[in-house]
Design a protein around this motif. Sequence first.
Motif, PDB file in Angstrom:
ATOM      1  N   TRP A   1      -1.526   6.855   3.041  1.00 49.62           N
ATOM      2  CA  TRP A   1      -2.165   8.052   3.611  1.00 49.62           C
ATOM      3  C   TRP A   1      -1.118   8.725   4.494  1.00 49.62           C
ATOM      4  O   TRP A   1      -0.768   8.211   5.556  1.00 49.62           O
ATOM      5  CB  TRP A   1      -3.391   7.655   4.423  1.00 49.62           C
ATOM      6  CG  TRP A   1      -4.253   8.821   4.779  1.00 49.62           C
ATOM      7  CD1 TRP A   1      -4.676   9.807   3.943  1.00 49.62           C
ATOM      8  CD2 TRP A   1      -4.812   9.114   6.057  1.00 49.62           C
ATOM      9  NE1 TRP A   1      -5.466  10.698   4.630  1.00 49.62           N
ATOM     10  CE2 TRP A   1      -5.568  10.292   5.926  1.00 49.62           C
ATOM     11  CE3 TRP A   1      -4.753   8.495   7.304  1.00 49.62           C
ATOM     12  CZ2 TRP A   1      -6.253  10.874   6.987  1.00 49.62           C
ATOM     13  CZ3 TRP A   1      -5.445   9.056   8.363  1.00 49.62           C
ATOM     14  CH2 TRP A   1      -6.181  10.238   8.199  1.00 49.62           C
ATOM     15  N   ILE A   2      -0.587   9.812   3.998  1.00 51.33           N
ATOM     16  CA  ILE A   2       0.544  10.456   4.687  1.00 51.33           C
ATOM     17  C   ILE A   2       0.238  11.946   4.846  1.00 51.33           C
ATOM     18  O   ILE A   2      -0.094  12.623   3.862  1.00 51.33           O
ATOM     19  CB  ILE A   2       1.862  10.260   3.898  1.00 51.33           C
ATOM     20  CG1 ILE A   2       2.193   8.767   3.775  1.00 51.33           C
ATOM     21  CG2 ILE A   2       3.011  11.010   4.570  1.00 51.33           C
ATOM     22  CD1 ILE A   2       3.427   8.440   2.950  1.00 51.33           C
ATOM     23  N   GLY A   3       0.348  12.434   6.069  1.00 54.19           N
ATOM     24  CA  GLY A   3       0.123  13.863   6.319  1.00 54.19           C
ATOM     25  C   GLY A   3      -1.265  14.316   5.884  1.00 54.19           C
ATOM     26  O   GLY A   3      -1.456  15.461   5.471  1.00 54.19           O
ATOM     27  N   GLY A   4      -2.238  13.425   5.950  1.00 53.03           N
ATOM     28  CA  GLY A   4      -3.619  13.777   5.616  1.00 53.03           C
ATOM     29  C   GLY A   4      -3.939  13.688   4.136  1.00 53.03           C
ATOM     30  O   GLY A   4      -5.037  14.057   3.714  1.00 53.03           O
ATOM     31  N   ALA A   5      -3.005  13.185   3.321  1.00 46.81           N
ATOM     32  CA  ALA A   5      -3.270  13.091   1.873  1.00 46.81           C
ATOM     33  C   ALA A   5      -3.059  11.655   1.398  1.00 46.81           C
ATOM     34  O   ALA A   5      -2.166  10.940   1.888  1.00 46.81           O
ATOM     35  CB  ALA A   5      -2.337  14.027   1.114  1.00 46.81           C
ATOM     36  N   LEU A   6      -3.878  11.231   0.448  1.00 43.05           N
ATOM     37  CA  LEU A   6      -3.687   9.931  -0.192  1.00 43.05           C
ATOM     38  C   LEU A   6      -2.611  10.098  -1.256  1.00 43.05           C
ATOM     39  O   LEU A   6      -2.737  10.959  -2.140  1.00 43.05           O
ATOM     40  CB  LEU A   6      -5.002   9.467  -0.827  1.00 43.05           C
ATOM     41  CG  LEU A   6      -6.085   9.062   0.176  1.00 43.05           C
ATOM     42  CD1 LEU A   6      -7.437   8.892  -0.498  1.00 43.05           C
ATOM     43  CD2 LEU A   6      -5.688   7.770   0.908  1.00 43.05           C
ATOM     44  N   VAL A   7      -1.560   9.314  -1.150  1.00 41.05           N
ATOM     45  CA  VAL A   7      -0.421   9.513  -2.060  1.00 41.05           C
ATOM     46  C   VAL A   7       0.094   8.180  -2.594  1.00 41.05           C
ATOM     47  O   VAL A   7      -0.095   7.124  -1.983  1.00 41.05           O
ATOM     48  CB  VAL A   7       0.745  10.257  -1.349  1.00 41.05           C
ATOM     49  CG1 VAL A   7       0.327  11.660  -0.944  1.00 41.05           C
ATOM     50  CG2 VAL A   7       1.231   9.483  -0.120  1.00 41.05           C
ATOM     51  N   ASP A   8       0.769   8.274  -3.740  1.00 45.63           N
ATOM     52  CA  ASP A   8       1.452   7.106  -4.297  1.00 45.63           C
ATOM     53  C   ASP A   8       2.835   6.983  -3.665  1.00 45.63           C
ATOM     54  O   ASP A   8       3.317   7.905  -3.002  1.00 45.63           O
ATOM     55  CB  ASP A   8       1.609   7.289  -5.815  1.00 45.63           C
ATOM     56  CG  ASP A   8       0.262   7.305  -6.514  1.00 45.63           C
ATOM     57  OD1 ASP A   8      -0.632   6.548  -6.096  1.00 45.63           O
ATOM     58  OD2 ASP A   8       0.096   8.109  -7.464  1.00 45.63           O
TER      59      ASP A   8
ATOM     60  N   VAL B   1       2.644   5.612  12.584  1.00 50.48           N
ATOM     61  CA  VAL B   1       2.780   5.138  11.202  1.00 50.48           C
ATOM     62  C   VAL B   1       2.388   3.661  11.233  1.00 50.48           C
ATOM     63  O   VAL B   1       3.014   2.861  11.940  1.00 50.48           O
ATOM     64  CB  VAL B   1       4.215   5.299  10.668  1.00 50.48           C
ATOM     65  CG1 VAL B   1       4.314   4.723   9.251  1.00 50.48           C
ATOM     66  CG2 VAL B   1       4.648   6.749  10.693  1.00 50.48           C
ATOM     67  N   LEU B   2       1.328   3.337  10.509  1.00 48.62           N
ATOM     68  CA  LEU B   2       0.822   1.960  10.464  1.00 48.62           C
ATOM     69  C   LEU B   2       1.247   1.306   9.152  1.00 48.62           C
ATOM     70  O   LEU B   2       1.068   1.884   8.083  1.00 48.62           O
ATOM     71  CB  LEU B   2      -0.711   1.987  10.562  1.00 48.62           C
ATOM     72  CG  LEU B   2      -1.462   0.695  10.210  1.00 48.62           C
ATOM     73  CD1 LEU B   2      -1.215  -0.392  11.249  1.00 48.62           C
ATOM     74  CD2 LEU B   2      -2.968   0.976  10.105  1.00 48.62           C
ATOM     75  N   LYS B   3       1.778   0.080   9.254  1.00 44.97           N
ATOM     76  CA  LYS B   3       2.098  -0.703   8.051  1.00 44.97           C
ATOM     77  C   LYS B   3       1.203  -1.951   8.070  1.00 44.97           C
ATOM     78  O   LYS B   3       1.487  -2.921   8.763  1.00 44.97           O
ATOM     79  CB  LYS B   3       3.587  -1.103   8.083  1.00 44.97           C
ATOM     80  CG  LYS B   3       4.225  -1.318   6.731  1.00 44.97           C
ATOM     81  CD  LYS B   3       3.589  -2.386   5.882  1.00 44.97           C
ATOM     82  CE  LYS B   3       4.020  -3.775   6.281  1.00 44.97           C
ATOM     83  NZ  LYS B   3       3.271  -4.835   5.528  1.00 44.97           N
TER      84      LYS B   3
ATOM     85  N   VAL C   1      -2.224  10.173  12.127  1.00 45.11           N
ATOM     86  CA  VAL C   1      -2.215   8.772  11.677  1.00 45.11           C
ATOM     87  C   VAL C   1      -1.720   8.740  10.238  1.00 45.11           C
ATOM     88  O   VAL C   1      -2.236   9.472   9.386  1.00 45.11           O
ATOM     89  CB  VAL C   1      -3.621   8.150  11.744  1.00 45.11           C
ATOM     90  CG1 VAL C   1      -3.609   6.728  11.183  1.00 45.11           C
ATOM     91  CG2 VAL C   1      -4.138   8.142  13.180  1.00 45.11           C
ATOM     92  N   ASN C   2      -0.738   7.915   9.988  1.00 39.06           N
ATOM     93  CA  ASN C   2      -0.201   7.756   8.627  1.00 39.06           C
ATOM     94  C   ASN C   2      -0.170   6.268   8.316  1.00 39.06           C
ATOM     95  O   ASN C   2       0.139   5.455   9.192  1.00 39.06           O
ATOM     96  CB  ASN C   2       1.219   8.327   8.549  1.00 39.06           C
ATOM     97  CG  ASN C   2       1.239   9.777   8.988  1.00 39.06           C
ATOM     98  OD1 ASN C   2       0.976  10.679   8.205  1.00 39.06           O
ATOM     99  ND2 ASN C   2       1.537  10.010  10.271  1.00 39.06           N
ATOM    100  N   ILE C   3      -0.503   5.943   7.091  1.00 40.46           N
ATOM    101  CA  ILE C   3      -0.548   4.525   6.700  1.00 40.46           C
ATOM    102  C   ILE C   3       0.344   4.340   5.482  1.00 40.46           C
ATOM    103  O   ILE C   3       0.165   5.027   4.470  1.00 40.46           O
ATOM    104  CB  ILE C   3      -1.995   4.092   6.370  1.00 40.46           C
ATOM    105  CG1 ILE C   3      -2.898   4.330   7.597  1.00 40.46           C
ATOM    106  CG2 ILE C   3      -2.035   2.629   5.935  1.00 40.46           C
ATOM    107  CD1 ILE C   3      -4.366   4.075   7.350  1.00 40.46           C
TER     108      ILE C   3
END
Length: 503
Positions: free
Chosen positions: A21-28, A184-186, A212-214
């Motif tokens: 989840w980066i910049g508000g979007a679910l991404v690969d 950034v959460l890992k 929040v970015n995961i």
Amino acid sequence: MTTPVTAAPQPAGLPDTIRHWIGGALVDSADGATFEVADPVSNVPYARAAAGGPADIDRAVNAARAAFDAWADLSNRDRADILVRIANGIEARHEQLAEFESFDSGLPIHQARGQAHRAAENFRYFADVIVALGEESFRQGQEQFSYVVRSPVGVAGLITPWNTPFMLESWKLAPALAAGCTVVLKPAEWTPLSASLWPGIMAGAGVPAGVVNIVHGVGEHAGQALVDHAGVPLISFTGSTDTGRHIIRSSAQHLKTTSMELGGKSPVVVFADADLDAALDSVLFGVFSLNGERCTAGSRVLVERPVYDEFARRLAERAERIRVGPPSDPATEVGALVHPDHYARVLHYVELGRKESRLLAGGGRPSHLTEGNYLQPTVFADVSREARIFQEEIFGPVVALAPFDTETEAVELANATQYGLAAYIWTTDLTRGHRIAHAVESGMVWVNSHNVRDLRTPFGGVKASGVGREGGSHSIDFYTETKIVHIALAPPHTPRFGTGGTL
Ligand code: NAD
């Protein structure tokens, strides 16, 4: 009776892909890489998760940096309002969260249910803290006045383990966001499922995109890239001592601030004058709840000689009666260990324990559970201080007992490992309780109590159990930088250089 081997019942809403989840979007992942995620009952993969690397971390850090100024500039009250909405969002999903956590990590569902409440409470608590927060000021008579200005440090890197993953993620997210950091959460790679609920919770609470970015992935790739990224000035890490050491070394390159919540081998010291029934309940709960996969587990039980045999016998009897079973069964007290690798590691310690000491209870797979990472609650007695099962963190349902004769010996034994996270003391002699609490080398001590947390108090360990403290104002100190501003209240009396006169 033998339970037929079945896969764990799958919770509703189980995703088959877990994405960043980066910049508000679910991404690969940028390179499309994924890894398999299995449940600990069947050890069969149920989903694939995006496997992050340096490019994904870079993308996440850039998103967090872009969101930083606006988030940091919000008033404390506005951020607190959002934190309260996050808490509400967690509670609204508490049943799904418990089911996800139990399914993915093997935690008994009954114990997983408590985790949503604790996670929500972390957000409510830090919302209160940030609204009530004042800043220090200092006055030097009529001459100078000084005051502290706090500002969020920047993009916080949060790295978390697989035991109670969602709750531990909330323990870092809440203070970081309250303080005005973006993150950034890992999450841990063995248990990424519950983290897939954060995007819905955060977006529903009005957390702006990028705050929040995961990034999911294996520690050595995604985690290491976060630690190595020049745009992340601080790392909050919870995990094993070896990984913590490695992260501190890696962080030196950019002189990052780090907070390290590491492993433990916490002692329980039981004196003959203690309320032995209460001590027994506490020992059993302290080491066997959460499958024994608990950093503050009281995994070394030191008992005064006159009551040692009786205490050991009663402990073994109760351990034998603990219900080991499927995590989804509400009656289960000990579920499945998180991963086959971890299960093998714990079994290895059980084999060592058989050679090093006397097995009183458990020691293998329960006969009614022929598959899955199940272990009987295991009790070893007469464990010497040199034994590996006395010295090393096992992180499973295994407890080591040893007798002591004097208070001095009790303290020596309590302090005889590299760890120093928690300690538990059982005595009705309060003076002795305080004396031992002060003598034990640990960050936290409970006297006549099991592990009851107060979110205002410092949490953390000494020696190999950690560096720094989180909890209460300590967390805010970690996620903020302080600046002192000095203002003269009167004309300054500066020695006059370069005037040719006397100084
Ligand atoms: P771990 O150290 O293997 O992994 C923890 C996290 O670090 C994971 O997200 C992992 O992917 C990541 N990681 C691994 N290598 C990395 C690297 N080179 N760079 C950056 N990140 C990396 O720990 P674990 O097995 O997941 O967790 C169990 C440990 O955590 C136990 O030792 C337990 O005591 C400890 N723990 C401590 C506390 C505490 O508050 N003190 C709380 C819970 C767990």
